[in-house]
Motif scaffolding. Structure first.
Motif, PDB file in Angstrom:
ATOM      1  N   LEU A 186       0.875  -1.163   0.000  1.00 20.25           N
ATOM      2  CA  LEU A 186       0.000   0.000   0.000  1.00 20.25           C
ATOM      3  C   LEU A 186       0.915   1.217   0.000  1.00 20.25           C
ATOM      4  N   VAL A 187       0.618   2.186  -0.849  1.00 20.62           N
ATOM      5  CA  VAL A 187       1.497   3.347  -0.982  1.00 20.62           C
ATOM      6  C   VAL A 187       0.695   4.626  -0.780  1.00 20.62           C
ATOM      7  N   VAL A 188       1.201   5.461   0.119  1.00 14.20           N
ATOM      8  CA  VAL A 188       0.635   6.793   0.314  1.00 14.20           C
ATOM      9  C   VAL A 188       1.532   7.768  -0.442  1.00 14.20           C
ATOM     10  N   HIS A 189       0.927   8.547  -1.320  1.00 14.23           N
ATOM     11  CA  HIS A 189       1.632   9.584  -2.069  1.00 14.23           C
ATOM     12  C   HIS A 189       1.268  10.920  -1.434  1.00 14.23           C
ATOM     13  N   LEU A 190       2.276  11.701  -1.113  1.00 16.80           N
ATOM     14  CA  LEU A 190       2.064  13.008  -0.490  1.00 16.80           C
ATOM     15  C   LEU A 190       2.539  14.084  -1.445  1.00 16.80           C
ATOM     16  N   SER A 191       1.668  15.029  -1.727  1.00 17.01           N
ATOM     17  CA  SER A 191       2.068  16.165  -2.550  1.00 17.01           C
ATOM     18  C   SER A 191       1.633  17.452  -1.849  1.00 17.01           C
ATOM     19  N   CYS A 192       2.352  18.517  -2.122  1.00 17.97           N
ATOM     20  CA  CYS A 192       2.083  19.804  -1.479  1.00 17.97           C
ATOM     21  C   CYS A 192       1.979  20.896  -2.535  1.00 17.97           C
ATOM     22  N   ASN A 193       1.135  21.839  -2.280  1.00 16.65           N
ATOM     23  CA  ASN A 193       1.148  23.080  -3.050  1.00 16.65           C
ATOM     24  C   ASN A 193       0.874  24.211  -2.082  1.00 16.65           C
ATOM     25  N   THR A 194       0.667  25.388  -2.564  1.00 18.03           N
ATOM     26  CA  THR A 194       0.526  26.541  -1.674  1.00 18.03           C
ATOM     27  C   THR A 194      -0.771  26.527  -0.872  1.00 18.03           C
ATOM     28  N   THR A 195      -1.752  25.749  -1.292  1.00 11.40           N
ATOM     29  CA  THR A 195      -3.038  25.757  -0.600  1.00 11.40           C
ATOM     30  C   THR A 195      -3.362  24.472   0.156  1.00 11.40           C
ATOM     31  N   ALA A 196      -2.752  23.341  -0.215  1.00 12.08           N
ATOM     32  CA  ALA A 196      -3.149  22.077   0.412  1.00 12.08           C
ATOM     33  C   ALA A 196      -2.036  21.039   0.389  1.00 12.08           C
ATOM     34  N   LEU A 197      -2.163  20.103   1.322  1.00 11.25           N
ATOM     35  CA  LEU A 197      -1.358  18.887   1.316  1.00 11.25           C
ATOM     36  C   LEU A 197      -2.310  17.782   0.883  1.00 11.25           C
ATOM     37  N   THR A 198      -1.924  17.008  -0.102  1.00 12.86           N
ATOM     38  CA  THR A 198      -2.796  15.963  -0.619  1.00 12.86           C
ATOM     39  C   THR A 198      -2.169  14.605  -0.380  1.00 12.86           C
ATOM     40  N   LEU A 199      -2.966  13.701   0.186  1.00 11.13           N
ATOM     41  CA  LEU A 199      -2.558  12.325   0.423  1.00 11.13           C
ATOM     42  C   LEU A 199      -3.413  11.433  -0.456  1.00 11.13           C
ATOM     43  N   SER A 200      -2.781  10.540  -1.198  1.00  9.96           N
ATOM     44  CA  SER A 200      -3.548   9.573  -1.982  1.00  9.96           C
ATOM     45  C   SER A 200      -2.979   8.191  -1.718  1.00  9.96           C
ATOM     46  N   LEU A 201      -3.865   7.224  -1.634  1.00  5.96           N
ATOM     47  CA  LEU A 201      -3.495   5.848  -1.333  1.00  5.96           C
ATOM     48  C   LEU A 201      -3.719   4.991  -2.564  1.00  5.96           C
ATOM     49  N   THR A 202      -2.710   4.231  -2.928  1.00 11.54           N
ATOM     50  CA  THR A 202      -2.838   3.291  -4.033  1.00 11.54           C
ATOM     51  C   THR A 202      -2.430   1.907  -3.548  1.00 11.54           C
ATOM     52  N   SER A 203      -2.995   0.904  -4.194  1.00 10.04           N
ATOM     53  CA  SER A 203      -2.691  -0.482  -3.868  1.00 10.04           C
ATOM     54  C   SER A 203      -2.687  -1.293  -5.155  1.00 10.04           C
ATOM     55  N   PRO A 204      -1.754  -2.235  -5.281  1.00 14.16           N
ATOM     56  CA  PRO A 204      -1.752  -3.081  -6.471  1.00 14.16           C
ATOM     57  C   PRO A 204      -2.917  -4.069  -6.467  1.00 14.16           C
ATOM     58  N   ASP A 205      -3.556  -4.270  -5.308  1.00 18.14           N
ATOM     59  CA  ASP A 205      -4.626  -5.262  -5.191  1.00 18.14           C
ATOM     60  C   ASP A 205      -6.026  -4.710  -5.415  1.00 18.14           C
ATOM     61  N   THR A 206      -6.141  -3.415  -5.580  1.00 19.61           N
ATOM     62  CA  THR A 206      -7.456  -2.817  -5.807  1.00 19.61           C
ATOM     63  C   THR A 206      -7.308  -1.596  -6.714  1.00 19.61           C
ATOM     64  N   PRO A 207      -8.243  -1.395  -7.622  1.00 18.25           N
ATOM     65  CA  PRO A 207      -8.151  -0.232  -8.511  1.00 18.25           C
ATOM     66  C   PRO A 207      -8.545   1.069  -7.822  1.00 18.25           C
ATOM     67  N   ALA A 208      -9.124   0.968  -6.640  1.00 13.95           N
ATOM     68  CA  ALA A 208      -9.581   2.176  -5.935  1.00 13.95           C
ATOM     69  C   ALA A 208      -8.400   3.049  -5.534  1.00 13.95           C
ATOM     70  N   ASN A 209      -8.589   4.331  -5.657  1.00 16.48           N
ATOM     71  CA  ASN A 209      -7.600   5.306  -5.222  1.00 16.48           C
ATOM     72  C   ASN A 209      -8.318   6.227  -4.242  1.00 16.48           C
TER      73      ASN A 209
END
Length: 101
Positions: free
Chosen positions: A37-60
Motif C-alpha cells: 500500500l502506498v501513500v503519495h504526499l504532494s504539497c502546493n501553496t493551498t493544500a497537502l494531498t494524500l492519496s493511497l494506491t494499492s496493487p490489489d485494488t483499482p480504488a484510489n
C-alpha cells in the motif's frame, strides 16, 4: 506500506515517518515494494494531498488537507494521523469481500 513524497517545505518528512511508525507499529518504506500500500504526499501553496494506491485494488483514496487549517506546531502530527487513517481505510477495503453475482 510506503510513503512517497515530493519535497514539501511545510513538513518535516522524517518526523512524519517516525510518527506514523508509532501509530502503526511499523516503519514506512521510502521505496515501495510491488505489493505495498502506498501513500503519495504532494504539497502546493493551498493544500497537502494524500492519496493511497494499492496493487490489489483499482480504488484510489484521496484526502486533501488545507494548509491554512494546519497549525505549524501540530502539522507533522496531524498529517501522520491522516496517513495512519488512510492506511487503515486501505486495509479495511482490502479485507472487504467482493460482492457475489
Amino acid at each position: 506500506m510506503a510513503l512517497v513524497s515530493e519535497p514539501c517545505d511545510a513538513l518535516d518528512l522524517a518526523r512524519v515517518r517516525y510518527l506514523v511508525g508509532i501509530e502503526l507499529g511499523g516503519e514506512l518504506q521510502t521505496t515501495p515494494s510491488a505489493d505495498a500500500l502506498v501513500v503519495h504526499l504532494s504539497c502546493n501553496t493551498t493544500a497537502l494531498t494524500l492519496s493511497l494506491t494499492s496493487p490489489d485494488t483499482p480504488a484510489n483514496i484521496e484526502v486533501s488537507l488545507p494548509r491554512a487549517r494546519l497549525n505549524a506546531r501540530t502539522r507533522d502530527r496531524l498529517v501522520s494521523l491522516a496517513i495512519a487513517e488512510l492506511l487503515a481505510t486501505g486495509w479495511a477495503e482490502l479485507e472487504t469481500p467482493e460482492p457475489q453475482e
